[in-house]
Design an enzyme around this catalytic site. Structure first.
Site: not given
Length: 233
Positions: A139, A151
């Site tokens: 990501s 996350y």
């Protein structure tokens, strides 16, 4: 007659995984669809066609599930050529304030970090045989510092996993690609608010995956960082 190549995708029931499965199928691969949602997988398998597609319910945080996934794939298709470790999810639990959600954190780490590592560990011995390609979903927030939730830290870990695998597999012919999307309009977000208005589509990321996979065997696209126009971070 040359045996068709086999493309395995975790997190294949929606979003980036589903879009990649469609493109891999169109490119002529046998496609293995893995995710927790067996109903969605079955629908996608039926739509694409049973002859070249196999759906396998799998929770990547479960080692035995992943072992079964690899064994079932080899039993059906006999080989592995491309593996896309794409399964993952995000929860917005902050480090300070709000409600304690330890189970949510634990499951996210097990899925995003342990799950990706287990996919690599169990698939690499087969990819060595075909000089195959291992791809993994990172990501943008595994590339920059993000606030508010764990996350981002899981995706920093995925960045490290990709680099470690690449180093370890030198000399084997295996290619390793880290895919790092920015904001993508997919069901991945759930109830987590999206950061801003610019959004990529799942197909945009799937095209990046197929670009990396389609390069000549001597070309290893190591990292694709892809943001929508206007996303500042």
């Amino acid at each position: 007659m040359e045996q068709k190549k086999v493309f395995l995708i975790t997190g294949a029931s929606t979003g980036i995984g589903e879009a990649t499965a469609r493109m891999a199928y169109e490119a002529g691969y046998h496609v293995v669809l893995a995710a927790r949602s067996s109903a969605r997988l079955a629908a996608l398998e039926k739509e694409l066609g049973h002859d070249r597609v196999m759906a396998c319910a799998c929770d990547v945080s479960d080692w035995d599930d992943q072992k079964n996934l690899m064994a079932t794939t080899l039993e059906r298709f006999g080989r592995l050529d491309v593996v896309f470790a794409n399964a993952g999810f995000s929860k917005g639990s902050p480090f300070f304030g709000g409600e304690d959600k330890p189970d949510e954190w634990k499951q996210m780490v097990l899925t995003n970090v342990f799950g990706a590592a287990a996919t690599a560990r169990l698939s690499l011995p087969e990819l060595v045989k075909t000089a195959g390609h291992f791809l993994i979903s990172g990501s943008v927030v595994g590339h920059i510092t993000s606030t508010r939730n764990l996350y981002s830290a899981t995706k920093w870990a995925v960045t490290g996993i990709a680099q470690s695998i690449r180093n370890e597999m030198v000399g084997t012919g295996i290619r390793v690609t880290l895919i790092e999307p920015g904001v993508v309009d997919t069901p991945f977000w759930g109830s987590v608010p999206k950061p801003g208005t610019p959004e990529l589509k799942a197909d945009d990321i799937a095209r990046a995956v197929m670009y990396a996979v389609s390069q000549p065997p001597h070309v290893d696209v190591n990292d694709i960082l892809i943001r929508p126009v206007g996303q500042p971070h």
